[in-house]
Write a protein that holds these residues in place. Structure first.
Motif, PDB file in Angstrom:
ATOM      1  N   GLY A  24      -5.995  -0.738  -5.168  1.00  0.00           N
ATOM      2  CA  GLY A  24      -5.750  -1.218  -3.816  1.00  0.00           C
ATOM      3  C   GLY A  24      -4.321  -0.950  -3.410  1.00  0.00           C
ATOM      4  N   LYS A  25      -3.979  -1.369  -2.224  1.00  0.00           N
ATOM      5  CA  LYS A  25      -2.638  -1.152  -1.692  1.00  0.00           C
ATOM      6  C   LYS A  25      -1.806  -2.417  -1.821  1.00  0.00           C
ATOM      7  N   THR A  26      -0.517  -2.215  -2.060  1.00  0.00           N
ATOM      8  CA  THR A  26       0.430  -3.318  -2.156  1.00  0.00           C
ATOM      9  C   THR A  26       1.457  -3.195  -1.039  1.00  0.00           C
ATOM     10  N   ALA A  27       1.758  -4.307  -0.378  1.00  0.00           N
ATOM     11  CA  ALA A  27       2.740  -4.321   0.706  1.00  0.00           C
ATOM     12  C   ALA A  27       3.889  -5.237   0.330  1.00  0.00           C
ATOM     13  N   VAL A  28       5.056  -4.995   0.913  1.00  0.00           N
ATOM     14  CA  VAL A  28       6.218  -5.857   0.681  1.00  0.00           C
ATOM     15  C   VAL A  28       6.714  -6.377   2.025  1.00  0.00           C
ATOM     16  N   ILE A  29       7.370  -7.550   1.976  1.00  0.00           N
ATOM     17  CA  ILE A  29       7.907  -8.166   3.192  1.00  0.00           C
ATOM     18  C   ILE A  29       9.128  -8.992   2.836  1.00  0.00           C
ATOM     19  N   ALA A  30      10.127  -8.987   3.689  1.00  0.00           N
ATOM     20  CA  ALA A  30      11.266  -9.906   3.569  1.00  0.00           C
ATOM     21  C   ALA A  30      10.890 -11.141   4.383  1.00  0.00           C
ATOM     22  N   TYR A 132      -3.409  -9.937   8.212  1.00  0.00           N
ATOM     23  CA  TYR A 132      -2.986  -8.533   8.254  1.00  0.00           C
ATOM     24  C   TYR A 132      -3.369  -7.819   6.957  1.00  0.00           C
ATOM     25  N   ALA A 133      -3.173  -8.510   5.821  1.00  0.00           N
ATOM     26  CA  ALA A 133      -3.500  -7.907   4.528  1.00  0.00           C
ATOM     27  C   ALA A 133      -4.999  -7.627   4.418  1.00  0.00           C
ATOM     28  N   ARG A 134      -5.818  -8.579   4.825  1.00  0.00           N
ATOM     29  CA  ARG A 134      -7.271  -8.379   4.748  1.00  0.00           C
ATOM     30  C   ARG A 134      -7.725  -7.276   5.700  1.00  0.00           C
ATOM     31  N   ASP A 135      -7.200  -7.292   6.911  1.00  0.00           N
ATOM     32  CA  ASP A 135      -7.630  -6.307   7.914  1.00  0.00           C
ATOM     33  C   ASP A 135      -7.217  -4.889   7.550  1.00  0.00           C
ATOM     34  N   ASN A 136      -6.123  -4.747   6.800  1.00  0.00           N
ATOM     35  CA  ASN A 136      -5.596  -3.420   6.497  1.00  0.00           C
ATOM     36  C   ASN A 136      -5.800  -3.006   5.043  1.00  0.00           C
ATOM     37  N   GLY A 137      -6.602  -3.756   4.320  1.00  0.00           N
ATOM     38  CA  GLY A 137      -6.972  -3.353   2.968  1.00  0.00           C
ATOM     39  C   GLY A 137      -5.906  -3.522   1.914  1.00  0.00           C
ATOM     40  N   PHE A 138      -4.953  -4.422   2.117  1.00  0.00           N
ATOM     41  CA  PHE A 138      -3.939  -4.669   1.104  1.00  0.00           C
ATOM     42  C   PHE A 138      -4.459  -5.705   0.111  1.00  0.00           C
ATOM     43  N   THR A 139      -4.312  -5.417  -1.166  1.00  0.00           N
ATOM     44  CA  THR A 139      -4.745  -6.370  -2.186  1.00  0.00           C
ATOM     45  C   THR A 139      -3.635  -7.322  -2.603  1.00  0.00           C
ATOM     46  N   MET A 140      -2.385  -6.973  -2.273  1.00  0.00           N
ATOM     47  CA  MET A 140      -1.271  -7.841  -2.647  1.00  0.00           C
ATOM     48  C   MET A 140      -0.114  -7.658  -1.669  1.00  0.00           C
TER      49      MET A 140
END
Length: 208
Positions: A24-30, A132-140
């Protein structure tokens, strides 16, 4: 025992195994930066600044009073009596202690207001992050600005808790099973038997 030493590698292993099992995809955020940069965050920051304004002016006024007394003491070093200089010195020290308490109280109040702001807006932004994570396919989703709890969102698809429990129970059961008795392939050695005893001869008798 240092639990952080154990939790860190365990978390890394779980994330690695989860990623292998379910790509899956992983995203980061400050996260904190995002809170402050929102319109609501900017508005709340302005309100906090306005609230702290009067206290800040009061503190600056007390700092000015101390500076004036220090100047007076410095200029009168050669003209003031010892008792007058001692009184000035005591007054300066007393005002410094009072100022320090005011600064600490003001900072504590500001910290509480900021924490309340972060909590209130943080809950709202977390809902946006999860959607946003669910809608865009992010797993973490990982907060790059946090060291204590960096994972903000993790999809249930990468949760391997159940699988690890089952694997552990299976391995523990296998290790605790009794071992089968060992069997020897060599033929058993026959036990020697004693030869039957020779019957004793009857005693000789005299002739009649």
């Amino acid at each position: 025992m240092n639990t952080r030493v154990l939790i860190g590698p365990a978390l890394t292993l779980a994330m690695t195994l989860g990623a292998q099992a379910q790509p899956g995809k992983t995203a980061v955020i400050a996260f904190q930066q995002a809170i402050i940069a929102t319109k609501d965050g900017q508005k709340a920051a302005q309100e906090l600044q306005a609230k702290a304004g009067p206290k800040q002016k009061e503190i600056e006024g007390k700092q000015g009073d101390i500076t004036s007394l220090q100047d007076k003491l410095s200029k009168g070093a050669s003209t003031l009596s010892d008792s007058a200089k001692n009184e000035l010195y005591k007054d300066i020290e007393s005002k410094k202690k009072s100022l320090q308490r005011d600064i600490e109280d003001a900072q504590a109040e500001l910290d509480q207001d900021q924490q309340r702001l972060l909590q209130q807006l943080g809950q709202k932004i977390m809902a946006v992050v999860e959607k946003y994570a669910r809608d865009n396919g992010f797993t973490m989703v990982v907060d790059v600005g946090s060291q204590q709890s960096p994972i903000l969102y993790a999809s249930p698809s990468i949760d391997i808790t159940k699988e690890i429990i089952e694997l552990y129970d299976k391995s523990a059961t296998a290790m605790s099973a009794p071992a089968a008795p060992k069997t020897s392939l060599a033929p058993a050695t026959p036990v020697p038997t004693k030869a039957p005893a020779t019957p004793a001869k009857p005693p000789a008798t005299g002739k009649q």
